[in-house]
Design a protein around this motif. Structure first.
Motif, short mmCIF file in Angstrom:
data_model
loop_
_atom_site.label_atom_id
_atom_site.label_comp_id
_atom_site.label_asym_id
_atom_site.label_seq_id
_atom_site.Cartn_x
_atom_site.Cartn_y
_atom_site.Cartn_z
N GLY A 196 0.56 1.39 9.00
CA GLY A 196 -0.78 1.96 9.12
C GLY A 196 -1.85 0.93 8.82
N THR A 197 -2.71 1.23 7.86
CA THR A 197 -3.82 0.33 7.53
C THR A 197 -3.56 -0.47 6.26
OG1 THR A 197 -4.94 2.08 6.31
CG2 THR A 197 -5.52 1.83 8.65
N LEU A 200 12.94 -3.77 -6.52
CA LEU A 200 11.90 -4.15 -5.58
C LEU A 200 10.65 -3.35 -5.89
CD1 LEU A 200 14.03 -4.22 -2.30
CD2 LEU A 200 13.32 -6.18 -3.70
N VAL A 201 9.51 -4.00 -5.92
CA VAL A 201 8.23 -3.35 -6.16
C VAL A 201 7.32 -3.67 -4.97
CG1 VAL A 201 6.19 -3.24 -7.65
CG2 VAL A 201 8.46 -3.52 -8.67
N LEU A 202 6.69 -2.63 -4.43
CA LEU A 202 5.78 -2.80 -3.30
C LEU A 202 4.34 -2.76 -3.80
CD1 LEU A 202 7.46 -0.37 -0.74
CD2 LEU A 202 7.99 -2.75 -1.22
N VAL A 203 3.54 -3.74 -3.38
CA VAL A 203 2.13 -3.76 -3.74
C VAL A 203 1.34 -3.44 -2.48
CG1 VAL A 203 0.21 -5.13 -4.63
CG2 VAL A 203 2.51 -5.45 -5.57
N ARG A 204 0.56 -2.34 -2.55
CA ARG A 204 -0.24 -1.89 -1.40
C ARG A 204 -1.54 -2.69 -1.35
NH1 ARG A 204 0.07 3.50 0.18
NH2 ARG A 204 0.71 3.95 -1.94
N VAL A 205 -1.79 -3.31 -0.19
CA VAL A 205 -3.01 -4.09 0.01
C VAL A 205 -3.64 -3.63 1.33
CG1 VAL A 205 -3.94 -6.42 0.32
CG2 VAL A 205 -1.92 -6.08 -1.12
N PRO A 206 -4.92 -3.21 1.30
CA PRO A 206 -5.55 -2.76 2.54
C PRO A 206 -5.78 -3.92 3.51
CG PRO A 206 -7.12 -2.72 0.73
CD PRO A 206 -5.80 -3.09 0.15
N LEU A 207 -5.63 -3.62 4.80
CA LEU A 207 -5.95 -4.61 5.82
C LEU A 207 -7.45 -4.78 5.92
CD1 LEU A 207 -3.54 -3.50 8.69
CD2 LEU A 207 -3.49 -5.67 7.50
N CYS A 208 -7.87 -5.97 6.27
CA CYS A 208 -9.30 -6.21 6.49
C CYS A 208 -9.75 -5.61 7.81
CB CYS A 208 -9.59 -7.72 6.51
SG CYS A 208 -9.28 -8.55 4.95
#
Length: 117
Positions: free
Chosen positions: A90-91, A106-114
């Protein structure tokens, strides 16, 4: 790391083993993340493969003992934290970190797309 993963690592000094695994639910979609560890002449290569799965498959894997992925908004800290890869849903970009403190996970870090204007 669960018992099966530890037994797999000890079996016949196999140079290829399964490390941390987890199931992620993101935007109504499900993903299985599998860490592959390859030991070649003392050099360890760690890669993560990501497979999109169905909700039923995710439920069966979780019932069988596969952990849910931890999804956070900040980079994890600890004794051993290593960025393995990133993927887009998604975004958001999800940075995949291997975190080895008391367990291998495993750890996922959510980062928004520019936004491109």
């Amino acid at each position: 790391m669960d018992y099966n993963q530890e037994a797999n690592k000890q079996k016949c000094n196999d140079p290829i083993s399964i490390g941390a695994t987890c199931v992620a639910q993101i935007d109504g979609r499900f993903f299985l993340l599998i860490e592959i560890e390859i030991d070649v002449l003392g050099n360890v290569i760690e890669e993560v493969i990501i497979i999109e799965i169905t909700a039923a498959q995710a439920a069966a894997l979780i019932a069988a003992g596969v952990m849910r992925c931890q999804i956070v908004d900040t980079i994890p800290t600890g004794r051993e934290v290593e960025l393995i890869c990133a993927f887009v849903v998604g975004t958001n970009v999800f940075l995949v970190f291997n975190v080895e403190n008391m367990t291998d996970r495993l750890v996922l870090v959510r980062v928004p797309l520019c936004t491109i204007i």
